[in-house]
Design an enzyme around this catalytic site. Structure first.
Site, PDB file in Angstrom:
ATOM      1  N   HIS A  23       0.870  -1.192   0.000  1.00 16.21           N
ATOM      2  CA  HIS A  23       0.000   0.000   0.000  1.00 16.21           C
ATOM      3  C   HIS A  23       0.904   1.239   0.000  1.00 16.21           C
ATOM      4  O   HIS A  23       0.816   2.068   0.915  1.00 16.21           O
ATOM      5  CB  HIS A  23      -0.943   0.035   1.211  1.00 16.21           C
ATOM      6  CG  HIS A  23      -2.099  -0.913   1.095  1.00 16.21           C
ATOM      7  ND1 HIS A  23      -2.807  -1.351   2.187  1.00 16.21           N
ATOM      8  CD2 HIS A  23      -2.687  -1.487   0.018  1.00 16.21           C
ATOM      9  CE1 HIS A  23      -3.771  -2.164   1.780  1.00 16.21           C
ATOM     10  NE2 HIS A  23      -3.721  -2.259   0.470  1.00 16.21           N
ATOM     11  N   HIS A  79     -11.600  -9.383  -6.448  1.00 13.98           N
ATOM     12  CA  HIS A  79     -11.321  -8.054  -5.872  1.00 13.98           C
ATOM     13  C   HIS A  79     -10.514  -7.280  -6.900  1.00 13.98           C
ATOM     14  O   HIS A  79      -9.662  -7.861  -7.588  1.00 13.98           O
ATOM     15  CB  HIS A  79     -10.523  -8.285  -4.583  1.00 13.98           C
ATOM     16  CG  HIS A  79     -10.027  -7.088  -3.857  1.00 13.98           C
ATOM     17  ND1 HIS A  79     -10.686  -5.877  -3.819  1.00 13.98           N
ATOM     18  CD2 HIS A  79      -8.910  -6.926  -3.082  1.00 13.98           C
ATOM     19  CE1 HIS A  79      -9.988  -5.035  -3.062  1.00 13.98           C
ATOM     20  NE2 HIS A  79      -8.910  -5.645  -2.613  1.00 13.98           N
ATOM     21  N   GLU A  81      -8.393  -4.637  -6.431  1.00 15.81           N
ATOM     22  CA  GLU A  81      -7.191  -3.894  -6.049  1.00 15.81           C
ATOM     23  C   GLU A  81      -5.981  -4.396  -6.855  1.00 15.81           C
ATOM     24  O   GLU A  81      -5.901  -5.559  -7.250  1.00 15.81           O
ATOM     25  CB  GLU A  81      -6.926  -4.002  -4.541  1.00 15.81           C
ATOM     26  CG  GLU A  81      -5.962  -2.935  -4.063  1.00 15.81           C
ATOM     27  CD  GLU A  81      -5.911  -2.769  -2.543  1.00 15.81           C
ATOM     28  OE1 GLU A  81      -6.583  -3.520  -1.822  1.00 15.81           O
ATOM     29  OE2 GLU A  81      -5.177  -1.866  -2.097  1.00 15.81           O
ATOM     30  N   ASP A  83      -2.961  -5.293  -6.498  1.00 13.05           N
ATOM     31  CA  ASP A  83      -2.129  -6.472  -6.206  1.00 13.05           C
ATOM     32  C   ASP A  83      -2.749  -7.762  -6.753  1.00 13.05           C
ATOM     33  O   ASP A  83      -2.046  -8.758  -6.908  1.00 13.05           O
ATOM     34  CB  ASP A  83      -1.829  -6.598  -4.707  1.00 13.05           C
ATOM     35  CG  ASP A  83      -3.043  -6.444  -3.824  1.00 13.05           C
ATOM     36  OD1 ASP A  83      -3.992  -5.741  -4.212  1.00 13.05           O
ATOM     37  OD2 ASP A  83      -3.043  -7.023  -2.726  1.00 13.05           O
ATOM     38  N   HIS A 147     -11.914  -6.205   2.113  1.00 11.73           N
ATOM     39  CA  HIS A 147     -11.900  -4.912   2.754  1.00 11.73           C
ATOM     40  C   HIS A 147     -12.314  -3.764   1.827  1.00 11.73           C
ATOM     41  O   HIS A 147     -12.235  -2.606   2.211  1.00 11.73           O
ATOM     42  CB  HIS A 147     -10.490  -4.626   3.315  1.00 11.73           C
ATOM     43  CG  HIS A 147      -9.449  -4.438   2.235  1.00 11.73           C
ATOM     44  ND1 HIS A 147      -8.707  -3.291   2.151  1.00 11.73           N
ATOM     45  CD2 HIS A 147      -9.074  -5.186   1.195  1.00 11.73           C
ATOM     46  CE1 HIS A 147      -7.886  -3.380   1.110  1.00 11.73           C
ATOM     47  NE2 HIS A 147      -8.097  -4.516   0.525  1.00 11.73           N
ATOM     48  N   ASP A 166      -8.587 -11.305   0.084  1.00 12.46           N
ATOM     49  CA  ASP A 166      -7.806 -10.700   1.175  1.00 12.46           C
ATOM     50  C   ASP A 166      -8.192 -11.246   2.558  1.00 12.46           C
ATOM     51  O   ASP A 166      -7.343 -11.352   3.450  1.00 12.46           O
ATOM     52  CB  ASP A 166      -7.995  -9.178   1.185  1.00 12.46           C
ATOM     53  CG  ASP A 166      -7.178  -8.487   0.102  1.00 12.46           C
ATOM     54  OD1 ASP A 166      -6.132  -9.028  -0.309  1.00 12.46           O
ATOM     55  OD2 ASP A 166      -7.597  -7.398  -0.335  1.00 12.46           O
ATOM     56  N   TYR A 194      -2.393  -8.221   9.967  1.00 15.72           N
ATOM     57  CA  TYR A 194      -3.202  -7.945   8.770  1.00 15.72           C
ATOM     58  C   TYR A 194      -4.603  -7.485   9.189  1.00 15.72           C
ATOM     59  O   TYR A 194      -5.127  -6.487   8.687  1.00 15.72           O
ATOM     60  CB  TYR A 194      -3.280  -9.224   7.922  1.00 15.72           C
ATOM     61  CG  TYR A 194      -3.807  -9.010   6.531  1.00 15.72           C
ATOM     62  CD1 TYR A 194      -2.939  -8.754   5.479  1.00 15.72           C
ATOM     63  CD2 TYR A 194      -5.163  -9.084   6.254  1.00 15.72           C
ATOM     64  CE1 TYR A 194      -3.414  -8.566   4.195  1.00 15.72           C
ATOM     65  CE2 TYR A 194      -5.653  -8.892   4.982  1.00 15.72           C
ATOM     66  CZ  TYR A 194      -4.769  -8.637   3.946  1.00 15.72           C
ATOM     67  OH  TYR A 194      -5.251  -8.443   2.684  1.00 15.72           O
ATOM     68  N   HIS A 227      -3.217 -13.742  -0.081  1.00 14.27           N
ATOM     69  CA  HIS A 227      -1.881 -13.422   0.451  1.00 14.27           C
ATOM     70  C   HIS A 227      -1.516 -14.458   1.506  1.00 14.27           C
ATOM     71  O   HIS A 227      -2.344 -14.807   2.354  1.00 14.27           O
ATOM     72  CB  HIS A 227      -1.849 -12.059   1.146  1.00 14.27           C
ATOM     73  CG  HIS A 227      -2.168 -10.901   0.265  1.00 14.27           C
ATOM     74  ND1 HIS A 227      -1.335 -10.454  -0.731  1.00 14.27           N
ATOM     75  CD2 HIS A 227      -3.242 -10.078   0.234  1.00 14.27           C
ATOM     76  CE1 HIS A 227      -1.872  -9.404  -1.335  1.00 14.27           C
ATOM     77  NE2 HIS A 227      -3.035  -9.161  -0.779  1.00 14.27           N
TER      78      HIS A 227
HETATM   79 FE1  FEO Z   1      -7.138  -5.468  -1.168  1.00 15.06          FE
HETATM   80 FE2  FEO Z   1      -4.649  -7.726  -1.450  1.00 15.06          FE
HETATM   81  O1  FEO Z   1      -5.719  -6.301  -1.974  1.00 15.06           O
END
Ligand code: FEO
Length: 394
Positions: A23, A79, A81, A83, A147, A166, A194, A227
């Site tokens: 991030h 998701h 995002e 990554d 999230h 996530d 996390y 992750h």
């Molecule tokens: Fe919300 Fe691992 O991205």
């Protein structure tokens, strides 16, 4: 190279041992991390998520070594995002017509980031499913605010795998992929870090979502997050942890956080630790200098605490900028049901404690009445005054 998760399900992600922050620089990575994408090869071939943009070529090349890309029947984007979606545009250059299953919000985030409104989006919501052959199907579960508003999980029947994205993940590298192969202390610590640093503000929604998932009574053999370690040994252990963490979690711990200019406030911090230990030997006490300790790691300790004490000297009629920045982050996380106390030294005007009190109250802490405010260097008498704060916090 793909690696088997179970039967015809493989991991095709990237473990990153060199990653130090995430991030931007807002989240520290201490023990590596990974972006986990998955490939399902039943009658239908399905890709679940991709990886981060800097590794788009590596990802597509790896995928191409394993399968003919044109054989991918559809992609699930749990998701949007970067990554998880960063490598998507590069992949789509080769297979532009491939359907992408995702939530309505994920369409917004993917189009907003990559500007391809022509992609073949298939919008899904909780309970929707798609057959993938061999008597198996994928069932979608929206995970709104776990999230991001676009987050979703995908459940594979037959193999009983929950691809949770996530949720239930950790920024923690595990070369062997699975939770039973990981260092258990580090895994527990990273999973909590996390949650503490990313999911705490959404705890009410997490609690509700966990209850919803439990009520579905789905057999879950594996939880495969996007992750860190894949949970195959007692996978529900992390669901149970989330249930506890989302419920105003606290342990018998008090964390003292401070910064100092000429050691006056530092002396008060350590005197407070001594007083708490004397009053309540079973309570875990931790002391951190904000300028010397990673802010995310401090926040994990705040997450575990029933109370915190925050100290700063007065500077410029306010508090040190290190403390001010940290309180801003603290307020974003919206911790619940925690006490706080303030302390600090000053030379001339002495506004520091009042600023700390106001900011901690705004951040949702219940600030105790006792405080210690010392003009110039603390004396033995001042240090023993820390006992009044200790009593209220204990
Ligand atoms: Fe919300 Fe691992 O991205």
């Amino acid at each position: 190279m793909k690696r088997t998760v179970k039967n015809n399900v493989s991991w095709i992600g990237r473990i990153d041992w060199e990653l130090k922050t995430f991030h931007g620089d807002d989240y520290s990575i201490n023990h590596g991390s990974s972006q986990n994408a998955y490939l399902i090869e039943e009658e239908k071939t399905v890709l679940i998520d991709t990886i981060w943009k800097p590794y788009e070529k590596e990802f597509r090349d790896n995928l191409e070594k394993e399968i003919d890309l044109s054989k991918i029947d559809f992609i699930v984007m749990n998701h949007g995002e970067v990554d998880h979606s960063g490598a998507l545009p590069y992949l789509m250059e080769k297979i532009p017509q491939t359907p992408i299953y995702c939530t309505a919000n994920a369409v917004k985030s993917l189009v907003g980031q990559y500007h391809h409104p022509e992609w073949n989006f298939k919008v899904v919501k909780t309970g929707d499913s798609v057959d993938i052959g061999n008597n198996k199907k994928l069932v979608f579960v929206e995970m709104r605010m776990l999230h991001w508003p676009d987050s979703m999980a995908t459940y594979l029947t037959g193999d009983n795998i929950l691809f949770s994205n996530d949720a239930f993940g950790q920024h923690y590298g595990v070369e062997e992929l699975f939770n039973d192969k990981a260092d258990q202390c580090l895994l527990a610590e990273e999973a909590m870090k996390y949650y503490a640093n990313i999911l705490t503000p959404f705890s009410v929604l997490v609690k509700r979502k966990i209850e919803e998932i439990v009520k579905l009574n789905l057999p879950i053999d594996i939880i495969a997050p996007s992750h860190g370690a894949i949970w195959r040994d007692n996978p529900l252990q992390i669901v149970e942890k989330y249930a506890a963490w989302s419920d105003a979690y606290q342990e018998d711990q008090i964390t003292i956080i401070y910064d100092t200019m000429w050691d006056g406030t530092k002396k008060l911090a350590h005197a407070l630790a001594t007083e708490i230990q004397a009053l309540s030997p079973d309570t875990v006490v931790k002391v951190f200098n904000i300028s010397q300790t990673d802010k995310n790691d401090i926040m994990t300790q705040v997450f575990k605490s029933k109370a915190i004490a925050l100290g700063s000297p007065t500077v410029g009629k306010s508090i040190l900028s290190s403390v001010a920045g940290w309180i801003h982050f603290l307020s974003e996380l919206q911790f619940k049901s925690k006490k706080a106390a303030v302390f600090g030294s000053y030379g001339w005007s002495g506004e520091g404690n009042a600023v700390l009190r106001e900011e901690l109250t705004k951040a949702g802490f219940s600030v105790v009445e006792s405080e210690v405010k010392v003009n110039w260097t603390p004396t033995e008498e001042h240090l023993s005054e820390m006992q009044t704060i200790a009593r209220e916090l204990v």
